[in-house]
Design a protein around this motif. Structure first.
Motif, short mmCIF file in Angstrom:
data_model
loop_
_atom_site.label_atom_id
_atom_site.label_comp_id
_atom_site.label_asym_id
_atom_site.label_seq_id
_atom_site.Cartn_x
_atom_site.Cartn_y
_atom_site.Cartn_z
N ARG A 75 0.83 -1.20 0.00
CA ARG A 75 0.00 0.00 0.00
C ARG A 75 0.87 1.26 0.00
N LEU A 76 1.96 1.24 0.75
CA LEU A 76 2.87 2.38 0.78
C LEU A 76 3.52 2.60 -0.58
N GLU A 77 3.85 1.51 -1.27
CA GLU A 77 4.42 1.65 -2.61
C GLU A 77 3.39 2.22 -3.59
N ARG A 78 2.14 1.84 -3.42
CA ARG A 78 1.09 2.43 -4.26
C ARG A 78 0.97 3.94 -3.99
N ALA A 79 1.10 4.32 -2.74
CA ALA A 79 1.07 5.75 -2.39
C ALA A 79 2.24 6.48 -3.05
N GLU A 80 3.41 5.85 -2.99
CA GLU A 80 4.59 6.45 -3.62
C GLU A 80 4.37 6.61 -5.12
N ALA A 81 3.77 5.59 -5.75
CA ALA A 81 3.49 5.66 -7.19
C ALA A 81 2.51 6.77 -7.51
N ASP A 82 1.47 6.92 -6.67
CA ASP A 82 0.48 7.98 -6.91
C ASP A 82 1.10 9.36 -6.79
N ILE A 83 1.97 9.54 -5.81
CA ILE A 83 2.64 10.83 -5.64
C ILE A 83 3.54 11.12 -6.84
N ALA A 84 4.30 10.11 -7.28
CA ALA A 84 5.18 10.31 -8.44
C ALA A 84 4.37 10.64 -9.69
N THR A 85 3.21 10.02 -9.84
CA THR A 85 2.36 10.29 -11.00
C THR A 85 1.83 11.71 -10.98
N SER A 86 1.62 12.26 -9.78
CA SER A 86 1.08 13.62 -9.67
C SER A 86 2.10 14.70 -10.02
N LEU A 87 3.37 14.34 -10.09
CA LEU A 87 4.42 15.31 -10.37
C LEU A 87 4.61 15.47 -11.87
N SER A 88 5.14 16.61 -12.28
CA SER A 88 5.31 16.90 -13.71
C SER A 88 6.55 16.22 -14.30
N GLY A 89 7.58 16.01 -13.49
CA GLY A 89 8.81 15.39 -13.99
C GLY A 89 9.08 14.06 -13.32
N LEU A 90 9.93 13.25 -13.96
CA LEU A 90 10.27 11.93 -13.43
C LEU A 90 11.71 11.95 -12.97
N SER A 91 11.92 11.65 -11.67
CA SER A 91 13.28 11.65 -11.11
C SER A 91 13.40 10.48 -10.15
N GLY A 92 14.45 10.50 -9.35
CA GLY A 92 14.68 9.40 -8.42
C GLY A 92 15.57 8.33 -9.02
N THR A 93 15.60 7.17 -8.36
CA THR A 93 16.47 6.07 -8.77
C THR A 93 15.64 4.84 -9.08
N LEU A 94 15.97 4.19 -10.17
CA LEU A 94 15.32 2.94 -10.58
C LEU A 94 16.39 1.86 -10.64
N ARG A 95 16.19 0.77 -9.89
CA ARG A 95 17.18 -0.31 -9.82
C ARG A 95 16.68 -1.50 -10.63
N ILE A 96 17.45 -1.86 -11.65
CA ILE A 96 17.08 -2.92 -12.58
C ILE A 96 18.05 -4.08 -12.45
N ALA A 97 17.52 -5.31 -12.50
CA ALA A 97 18.35 -6.51 -12.60
C ALA A 97 17.98 -7.23 -13.88
#
Length: 334
Positions: A75-97
């Motif tokens: 649920r907290l990750e969904r909240a984080e996703a909703d907040i990120a969606t509400s912003l105009s730009g995309l930033s932060g770190t994405l970790r891929i394997a």
């Protein structure tokens, strides 16, 4: 109310197995982890760990707590996703394997697309086999995993993970050849995939290590054709497999992505129907599937897969080179 930080430590112990592993992953000392879990036991009022030899095991009550903790974190990750969606730009770190061939053939193009569209997004990439990266995704070491699934060896699909198909990657019999030859065939020039496999029953083979999905698939394929492969070389490095075939040391089973838009340098033959293609997919934690960074990365990877060589995506490598006859046979027309 239970302390969320301590609940997360209990969850980490569930996924990582030992206090030492949790301590290493979170940069704590094992004694600190133990103290925090002891305090959680006091909060809950029941034992959460039981000693089994030198290891500890979660009690049934601890398993209940972990299940609820997973729901809270999702649920907290969904909240984080909703907040990120509400912003105009995309930033932060994405970790891929990602496993080796996808890392070489798809990830660089996807990184270019992401850099052009989202220059403020920081992307970390780790090369890891699916057997290791998927559990690490559940443990929150990564945000997105590119994984593979071999025919007849479906992976478990935990409800905590959200999967999306990326592409199918044809698999082929690769055998040493002389210049200008390719496509191993069965005896007397027949295009029988199982006969082609049997024709190399007495040859040395290179395969991935025991216990891997690729090894299970390859061994089953050879046994279905009526022989036990003589595996003299083992490695997760498919570029090494490629080199050993090129120099005539071994026969291999190689995916099309290993060529990464280069021309084949050896004979390539088809495999029995229903066994000749692996599935590539992306996996993320369910609560993070709508995060704009995840959506953008998945889109870039799909574009990268679509932009690979047409012959790779269509599985038409046999059209690129001329067929080669099976070893040790007379090849007269029937």
């Amino acid at each position: 109310m239970f302390d969320l930080h301590r609940l997360r430590l209990l969850r980490e112990l569930k996924h990582r197995g030992t206090l030492a592993a949790v301590a290493t992953a979170l940069s704590y000392s094992p004694s600190t982890i133990s103290q925090q879990l002891s305090q959680l036991e006091t909060e809950v009022g029941v034992p959460l760990l039981e000693q089994i030899g030198r290891r500890v095991r979660l009690t049934p009550q601890a398993e209940i707590l972990v299940e609820h903790t997973e729901a809270v974190l999702e649920r907290l990750e969904r909240a984080e996703a909703d907040i990120a969606t509400s912003l105009s730009g995309l930033s932060g770190t994405l970790r891929i394997a990602s496993f080796q061939t996808a890392t070489l053939a798809l990830v660089p193009t996807a990184l270019t697309l992401l850099r052009e569209a989202h220059p403020a997004l920081r992307v970390h990439v780790t090369q890891a086999e699916s057997e290791d990266s998927l559990p690490a995704l559940l443990a929150r070491d990564f945000d997105l995993v590119i994984a593979e699934e071999y025919p007849g060896d479906p992976d478990p699909r935990p409800v905590e993970l959200h999967q999306e198909d990326l592409c199918d990657d044809p698999l082929r019999l690769a055998a040493p050849t002389t210049p200008g030859t390719a496509a191993p065939h069965g005896p007397h020039g027949t295009e029988d995939p199982e006969a082609a496999l049997r024709a190399y029953a007495d040859h040395a083979w290179v395969m991935e290590p025991e216990g891997s999905a690729a090894r299970r698939w390859a061994t089953t394929l050879c046994r279905s054709a009526g022989f036990e492969p003589d595996v003299r070389f083992e490695s997760t490095d498919l570029l090494l497999h490629l080199r050993l075939v090129e120099l005539g040391h071994a026969v291999a089973l190689l995916p099309d992505l290993v060529w990464n838009d280069r021309e084949p340098t050896m004979g390539l033959g088809g495999l029995p129907r229903g066994r000749g293609s692996r599935r590539l997919f992306t996996a993320v934690r369910a609560g993070r599937s709508t995060h704009p960074a995840i959506v953008a990365c998945r889109g870039a990877l799909c574009r990268a897969a679509a932009d690979t060589s047409p012959r790779t995506r269509s599985g038409a490598l046999g059209d690129v080179v001329e067929p080669v006859e099976a070893p040790g046979r007379d090849h007269e027309q029937p």
